[in-house]
Write an enzyme that holds these catalytic residues in place. Structure first.
Site, PDB file in Angstrom:
ATOM      1  N   THR A   1       0.848  -1.187   0.000  1.00 20.23           N
ATOM      2  CA  THR A   1       0.000   0.000   0.000  1.00 20.23           C
ATOM      3  C   THR A   1       0.885   1.239   0.000  1.00 20.23           C
ATOM      4  O   THR A   1       1.983   1.221   0.550  1.00 20.23           O
ATOM      5  CB  THR A   1      -0.887  -0.025   1.268  1.00 20.23           C
TER       6      THR A   1
ATOM      7  N   THR B   1      -0.127   1.237   6.752  1.00 25.50           N
ATOM      8  CA  THR B   1      -0.057   0.066   5.878  1.00 25.50           C
ATOM      9  C   THR B   1       0.056  -1.171   6.752  1.00 25.50           C
ATOM     10  O   THR B   1       0.638  -1.116   7.832  1.00 25.50           O
ATOM     11  CB  THR B   1       1.150   0.134   4.930  1.00 25.50           C
TER      12      THR B   1
HETATM   13  N1  ASP Z   1      -3.659  -1.978   4.756  1.00 29.13           N
HETATM   14  C1  ASP Z   1      -4.013  -2.503   3.459  1.00 29.13           C
HETATM   15  C2  ASP Z   1      -5.316  -3.253   3.558  1.00 29.13           C
HETATM   16  O1  ASP Z   1      -5.542  -3.927   4.541  1.00 29.13           O
HETATM   17  C3  ASP Z   1      -2.994  -3.417   2.901  1.00 29.13           C
HETATM   18  C4  ASP Z   1      -1.617  -2.839   2.791  1.00 29.13           C
HETATM   19  O2  ASP Z   1      -1.182  -2.090   3.650  1.00 29.13           O
HETATM   20  O3  ASP Z   1      -0.936  -3.170   1.810  1.00 29.13           O
HETATM   21  O4  ASP Z   1      -6.081  -3.191   2.619  1.00 29.13           O
END
Ligand code: ASP
Length: 317
Positions: free
Chosen positions: A183, A234
Site C-alpha cells: 500500500t 499500511t
Molecule cells: N492496509 C491494506 C489493507 O488492509 C494493505 C496494505 O497495507 O498493503 O487493505
C-alpha cells in the site's frame, strides 16, 4: 488536481513522508533490482510532493501528488500494479484528508479510475459525502471527468502469479503471500502549519466478498487533524480498523500531548498485542514526525525544508 490559489507566503518549515508498504522485506529477500526500483519510486514520489510544497505550498496537494506517482508505479500495490481479488479483478481503495478543515474524501472498490487518490479528492471537494464505493464511485468518477482506464491497465504478471500462489495454498491462508503489503501513502506538513494525509491500495491479494481494508476508512488507515497530526498506515487492515489507528494516534498527540513517535509506539503496542503487523508514517504541526513499523521492512522516504532527504526499506537503516 492542485488548488489554484496563489502561493501563500511561506512561514514555517515543511516536511513530507511517503511509504510504499510494510512487509517482510530483508536484504536477502529483495534482489538488487527490486531494491533499486523501490528506492527510485520512493524518490520520485518525494520529488512530486516536494514540488507541490514549493509550488502551491499545500500539504494536501503534496500528499496527492506523491501518492499519484506511487499509484502509477507498477512496483507498489496501488493503481497500476495493484493486487488481484480472488476473482482476478482489481478493486482499489483510497482516501485523502485535509488537517486544516478535517475535510476528507475516500473511495472503496473502484475499478476503472487510474488514480484513486484523485477520485478521493473529488469526493471530498465535489460531493457532499466522505466515502463512495464500487459502482457508485465508478459512476461518480465518470461524471466528474476523472481519468478512466481499462482493468488491464492495472494488471501485472507478478500480481497474477501472487494470486495463483495464494489460491494453491492448502491452508487457505488469507494475507499477502509474500507479506509485502505494498500500500502507498503520504503525510505532509506545509509551511503554513497544515497537515494532510493520503493512502491508496489494491488491498490484499485474494480479497473476496467486496472486502474493504483500513486505507479508505477515515480514522483507520488515513487521518489528518492540525490539532494532532497526519497519519497514513499500511499493514493487515483488519487490525488497523479495529484499533482506529489514524484517529487514535492523532487523538493521543492532541489530548495527551504525546509526540508522534510516542503515540505511534503506543498504538502499535495495541496492534502487536492483537497480532497485527504493519507500519505508519506521521507528521505533526510543529515538525514532529514518526515512522514506525513492526515488520522487517517498510518502504519509506522523507524530505524536509531543511534539506533532509532519505529513502529506506529495511529495519536496520
Ligand atoms: N492496509 C491494506 C489493507 O488492509 C494493505 C496494505 O497495507 O498493503 O487493505
Amino acid at each position: 488536481m492542485s488548488s489554484d490559489s496563489p502561493v501563500p507566503p511561506s512561514s514555517g518549515p515543511w516536511t513530507l513522508l511517503v511509504h510504499g508498504g510494510a512487509g517482510a522485506m530483508t536484504r536477502d529477500l529483495l534482489t538488487a533490482e527490486q531494491d533499486a526500483t523501490a528506492r527510485a519510486g520512493l524518490n520520485a514520489a518525494l520529488d512530486a510532493g516536494v514540488a507541490e510544497l514549493e509550488r502551491s505550498g499545500s500539504a494536501l496537494d503534496a500528499v496527492e501528488a506523491a501518492v499519484r506517482v506511487l499509484e502509477d508505479d507498477p512496483h507498489f500495490n496501488a493503481g497500476r500494479g495493484a493486487v488481484f481479488t480472488y476473482e482476478g479483478r482489481i478493486e482499489l481503495d483510497a482516501a485523502i484528508m485535509d488537517g486544516s478543515s478535517r475535510d476528507a474524501g475516500a473511495v472503496a472498490g473502484v475499478t476503472t479510475t487510474r488514480n484513486p487518490v484523485g477520485l478521493a479528492r473529488a469526493v471530498m471537494e465535489k460531493s457532499p459525502h466522505v466515502l463512495l464505493s464500487r459502482e457508485g464511485a465508478d459512476r461518480f468518477a465518470v461524471e466528474q471527468g476523472v481519468e478512466q482506464v481499462e482493468q488491464d491497465y492495472f494488471m501485472t504478471a507478478e500480481r497474477r502469479r501472487q494470486l495463483e500462489e495464494l489460491k494453491a495454498r492448502p491452508d487457505g491462508s488469507y494475507y499477502d503471500v509474500d507479506m509485502k503489503y505494498g500500500t502507498v501513502g503520504a503525510v505532509a506538513l506545509d509551511a503554513q502549519g497544515h497537515v494532510a494525509a493520503a493512502t491508496s491500495t489494491g488491498g490484499l491479494t485474494g480479497k473476496r466478498w467486496a472486502r474493504i481494508g483500513d486505507s479508505p476508512l477515515i480514522g483507520a488507515g488515513t487521518y489528518a487533524d492540525d490539532r494532532g497530526c497526519a497519519v497514513s498506515a499500511t499493514g493487515a487492515g483488519e487490525f488497523f480498523i479495529r484499533v482506529g489507528v489514524g484517529h487514535e494516534i492523532a487523538a493521543r498527540v492532541r489530548m495527551m500531548g504525546e509526540t508522534p513517535d510516542e503515540a505511534a509506539r503506543a498504538v502499535f503496542g495495541e496492534i502487536a498485542a492483537m497480532g497485527g503487523v504493519g507500519g505508519v508514517i506521521v507528521a505533526a504541526p510543529g515538525g514532529g514526525t514518526a515512522i514506525h513499523f513492526n515488520t522487517p521492512g517498510l518502504y519509506r522516504g522523507k524530505a524536509t525544508s531543511d534539506g533532509e532527504r532519505q529513502v529506506a526499506i529495511y529495519g536496520d537503516e
